[in-house]
Each structure stands twice: as structure tokens, then as C-alpha cells.
Design a protein around this motif. Structure first.
Motif, PDB file in Angstrom:
ATOM      1  N   UNK A   1     -17.027  62.395 -52.209  1.00 42.20           N
ATOM      2  CA  UNK A   1     -16.131  61.584 -51.390  1.00 42.20           C
ATOM      3  C   UNK A   1     -14.777  62.274 -51.283  1.00 42.20           C
ATOM      4  N   UNK A   2     -14.355  62.528 -50.054  1.00 40.68           N
ATOM      5  CA  UNK A   2     -13.095  63.220 -49.795  1.00 40.68           C
ATOM      6  C   UNK A   2     -12.258  62.423 -48.802  1.00 40.68           C
ATOM      7  N   UNK A   3     -11.014  62.852 -48.623  1.00 42.52           N
ATOM      8  CA  UNK A   3     -10.150  62.254 -47.613  1.00 42.52           C
ATOM      9  C   UNK A   3      -9.876  63.307 -46.545  1.00 42.52           C
ATOM     10  N   UNK A   4     -10.223  62.974 -45.312  1.00 39.88           N
ATOM     11  CA  UNK A   4      -9.952  63.868 -44.187  1.00 39.88           C
ATOM     12  C   UNK A   4      -8.655  63.434 -43.524  1.00 39.88           C
ATOM     13  N   UNK A   5      -7.759  64.397 -43.313  1.00 41.38           N
ATOM     14  CA  UNK A   5      -6.453  64.079 -42.723  1.00 41.38           C
ATOM     15  C   UNK A   5      -6.193  64.976 -41.524  1.00 41.38           C
ATOM     16  N   UNK A   6      -5.796  64.350 -40.433  1.00 40.89           N
ATOM     17  CA  UNK A   6      -5.326  65.088 -39.259  1.00 40.89           C
ATOM     18  C   UNK A   6      -3.818  64.911 -39.214  1.00 40.89           C
ATOM     19  N   UNK A   7      -3.095  66.038 -39.284  1.00 42.27           N
ATOM     20  CA  UNK A   7      -1.642  66.013 -39.416  1.00 42.27           C
ATOM     21  C   UNK A   7      -1.001  66.558 -38.149  1.00 42.27           C
ATOM     22  N   UNK A   8      -0.235  65.727 -37.482  1.00 40.89           N
ATOM     23  CA  UNK A   8       0.473  66.113 -36.267  1.00 40.89           C
ATOM     24  C   UNK A   8       1.935  66.331 -36.618  1.00 40.89           C
ATOM     25  N   UNK A   9       2.424  67.541 -36.434  1.00 40.69           N
ATOM     26  CA  UNK A   9       3.821  67.872 -36.737  1.00 40.69           C
ATOM     27  C   UNK A   9       4.711  67.303 -35.636  1.00 40.69           C
ATOM     28  N   UNK A  10       5.490  66.271 -35.976  1.00 37.85           N
ATOM     29  CA  UNK A  10       6.354  65.606 -34.979  1.00 37.85           C
ATOM     30  C   UNK A  10       7.826  65.894 -35.256  1.00 37.85           C
ATOM     31  N   UNK A  11       8.086  66.957 -36.031  1.00 36.36           N
ATOM     32  CA  UNK A  11       9.470  67.279 -36.401  1.00 36.36           C
ATOM     33  C   UNK A  11      10.336  67.492 -35.173  1.00 36.36           C
ATOM     34  N   UNK A  12       9.884  68.330 -34.241  1.00 35.26           N
ATOM     35  CA  UNK A  12      10.684  68.645 -33.058  1.00 35.26           C
ATOM     36  C   UNK A  12      10.897  67.392 -32.207  1.00 35.26           C
ATOM     37  N   UNK A  13       9.835  66.591 -32.034  1.00 36.17           N
ATOM     38  CA  UNK A  13       9.970  65.368 -31.242  1.00 36.17           C
ATOM     39  C   UNK A  13      10.963  64.412 -31.885  1.00 36.17           C
ATOM     40  N   UNK A  14      10.889  64.283 -33.225  1.00 36.22           N
ATOM     41  CA  UNK A  14      11.786  63.360 -33.917  1.00 36.22           C
ATOM     42  C   UNK A  14      13.243  63.827 -33.794  1.00 36.22           C
ATOM     43  N   UNK A  15      13.474  65.129 -33.928  1.00 40.14           N
ATOM     44  CA  UNK A  15      14.839  65.650 -33.808  1.00 40.14           C
ATOM     45  C   UNK A  15      15.372  65.474 -32.396  1.00 40.14           C
ATOM     46  N   UNK A  16      14.499  65.666 -31.407  1.00 40.06           N
ATOM     47  CA  UNK A  16      14.922  65.473 -30.015  1.00 40.06           C
ATOM     48  C   UNK A  16      15.273  64.015 -29.770  1.00 40.06           C
ATOM     49  N   UNK A  17      14.434  63.107 -30.316  1.00 41.15           N
ATOM     50  CA  UNK A  17      14.704  61.684 -30.147  1.00 41.15           C
ATOM     51  C   UNK A  17      16.013  61.296 -30.827  1.00 41.15           C
ATOM     52  N   UNK A  18      16.241  61.816 -32.035  1.00 36.84           N
ATOM     53  CA  UNK A  18      17.481  61.501 -32.759  1.00 36.84           C
ATOM     54  C   UNK A  18      18.700  62.035 -32.019  1.00 36.84           C
ATOM     55  N   UNK A  19      18.545  63.243 -31.389  1.00 38.19           N
ATOM     56  CA  UNK A  19      19.661  63.820 -30.629  1.00 38.19           C
ATOM     57  C   UNK A  19      19.979  62.972 -29.414  1.00 38.19           C
ATOM     58  N   UNK A  20      18.929  62.498 -28.714  1.00 43.87           N
ATOM     59  CA  UNK A  20      19.147  61.649 -27.540  1.00 43.87           C
ATOM     60  C   UNK A  20      19.827  60.332 -27.937  1.00 43.87           C
ATOM     61  N   UNK A  21      19.341  59.753 -29.048  1.00 47.94           N
ATOM     62  CA  UNK A  21      19.922  58.493 -29.523  1.00 47.94           C
ATOM     63  C   UNK A  21      21.370  58.704 -29.922  1.00 47.94           C
TER      64      UNK A  21
END
Length: 299
Positions: A272-292
Motif C-alpha cells: 500500500x502506497x500513496x500516489x501524489x500528483x504535485x502541481x508547482x503553483x509557485x509562479x501563479x501564487x506570486x503573480x496573484x500576490x503581486x496583482x493583489x
């Protein structure tokens, strides 16, 4: 009969002889009981062998070692490969067309001459209609009429080989999808928190080579949770079967990756294992924070 009443098999040779002008019968009695008992025992063994051979659950044949001449085949072989006894008996396995590869027979005979037996020898068998089957052969050298013969059992493994090929194709397809995926994909051992499998995108997003990542554990890259908190999160994933959340990871260069994670419980090879799909949202988050931030200034 002897004195105890036990019967004996005997061979009697008799001859009329003359002694003092009188006729006598000179007899020689040879006790052949042991020989006869041995013969009867061998006859019983032959009967048992013949019955076991004919009604074996797999195809079987007996061939002469030196040239492959077929001397006996069982009903399973005739039915499974659609041959008649008359077509096979008295012909070699190669002439009859049973072998799909003459070279395979030569290799198997070489092993038999060296070891006296062979097991699970894979080859190709041919039916009377020309259909090709994957077969697994087990054979042993036996003596018949003072000459070496082969007792051969033939298992049709066509379905098994097809299933194996299909599984290999699916695994290759899965591996290609994982390898070429843009997101990081990880298989994690929940007990050791080690990464069992991972793709290039996942390593690259954290600044590691595929080789370097082999020694990394989940606790090594987690920026928000200590090991106890990671195990608590794992337990919640196990309880629910899956989970999605945001978290932060340490990159190799010390910077922080903001990641959206979709995790689910999977079972691989009994583990039994855990499968993880990891989406790097660093750039999107920084862009959103800059817009805000700009919006707040404008207000």
C-alpha cells in the motif's frame, strides 16, 4: 507348492533316459518365482505408467532421443493441438511439424544430454492447422527397449504469455505517461516516507537530478510539517482514500515551492502506497500576490 503351501513358478525340463534297460524321466526344475514376481510387478508399473501418461492433465509424448521419433502421444496432446495418432506416430517431431523452432529442439537436447532432464523450457508448438502456441516443456531421459527416449510434458502457456505481454505494454504506457507528465508524480511509502517512484518533472521542479532524488525522503523536502505532522496527514489520506491540499516544499537551492497536491491510496505489488500528483503553483501564487498588492495600492 512348497511345504507351507506357497505357490512357486517353475520351469521344467524333462528327458527320457535309459538306465539298466529301464526307461526313466529325468527332470530339471528351475524355480522362477522371483523372476515371475518381478515381471508381474513391472507389468503393473507399466500399466500404471500408461494410465498416468494417457490421462495426464497436460499434453505429453514419448520420443526417441537420437532423432525425435514419436513412439507415443497422449489424448491431451491430440485434442489440444488437433493431431491424430496416425499422423504423428512413426514420424519425428520436426517432420510432423510439432516444433516451431528446430533450433529450440537442438538446445533442449543439449541440456538433456548434459543434465538428464529439463524443466520449464519455453518454445513454440504448432497445431495441425498451423496455429502457433507458446509452450513450456519439461522432459526426462528414460530407457525403452535399451535405447534412450524422452518423456516430454507440454504446457500451453499462450494465454499466460499474452497476458504478460499486455501487462508489459500497459506498464510501458503508464511509464511513458508518468515520465512525460508536466506535473511531478510520486509514489510514497507511508511507513518510511521514502519516494518509491518519481518522475523527472517532480525532481526537476525541486532542483534535483533523478539520481540525487533517490536518497531524499518526504520529510527532507517538507517546509510546513515535521515528521509527526506528515504521518498525521498520511493517516487522514488513508482514512479518506484521497485528499487534495496545498503545501510548501524546500527546493535544493533553499527556495520554497508552493505546491497543489492530489494524493490517493494505491496498491502496487501487494504493498500500500500513496500516489501524489504535485502541481508547482509557485509562479501563479506570486503573480496573484503581486496583482493583489497592486490592487491594494490603487485603492
Amino acid at each position: 507348492l512348497d511345504r507351507s503351501g506357497y505357490p512357486h513358478f517353475v520351469a521344467i525340463t524333462a528327458k527320457i533316459v535309459s538306465l539298466d534297460d529301464r526307461k526313466y524321466v529325468l527332470s530339471f526344475v528351475l524355480d522362477k518365482t522371483e523372476e515371475k514376481n518381478t515381471e508381474l510387478t513391472l507389468q503393473k508399473l507399466r500399466t500404471r505408467f500408461s494410465t498416468a501418461f494417457q490421462y495426464a492433465p497436460v499434453a505429453a509424448c514419448i520420443t526417441r532421443l537420437r532423432d525425435g521419433l514419436l513412439v507415443e502421444v497422449n489424448e491431451k496432446l491430440l485434442a489440444e493441438y488437433e493431431w491424430s495418432r496416425e499422423t504423428l506416430i512413426g514420424r519425428t517431431t520436426v517432420d510432423a511439424g510439432l516444433w516451431g523452432s528446430v533450433e529450440d529442439r537442438e538446445r533442449m537436447i543439449a541440456v538433456l544430454r548434459e543434465r538428464g532432464s529439463v524443466s520449464d523450457f519455453d518454445s513454440i508448438g504448432i497445431s495441425s492447422t498451423g496455429k502457433r502456441y507458446h509452450i513450456s516443456l519439461s522432459a526426462r531421459v528414460i530407457e525403452l527397449e535399451n535405447e534412450p527416449h524422452l518423456l516430454v510434458y507440454i504446457v500451453n502457456i499462450t494465454d499466460r504469455e499474452q497476458a504478460r505481454a499486455e501487462l508489459a505494454a500497459r506498464e510501458e504506457l503508464f511509464r511513458m505517461i508518468v515520465t512525460k507528465a508536466a506535473d511531478g508524480i510520486f509514489l510514497i511509502d507511508p511507513e518510511t516516507l521514502a519516494f518509491v517512484e518519481y518522475n523527472e518533472a517532480g525532481c526537476r521542479s525541486l532542483g534535483y537530478s533523478h539520481e540525487e532524488f533517490a536518497s531524499i525522503r518526504l520529510a527532507d523536502i517538507q517546509a510546513e510539517m515535521d515528521e509527526a505532522e506528515i504521518r498525521s496527514r498520511m493517516q487522514r489520506i488513508f482514512d479518506a482514500g484521497n485528499a487534495t491540499f496545498e503545501t510548501r516544499h524546500h527546493r535544493k537551492d533553499g527556495s520554497v515551492q508552493i505546491a497543489h497536491v492530489a494524493a490517493s491510496v494505491v496498491h502496487v505489488s501487494g504493498k500500500t502506497l500513496v500516489a501524489s500528483v504535485v502541481n508547482d503553483i509557485t509562479a501563479d501564487r506570486k503573480s496573484r500576490e503581486l496583482i493583489e498588492s497592486h490592487n491594494r495600492i490603487l485603492e
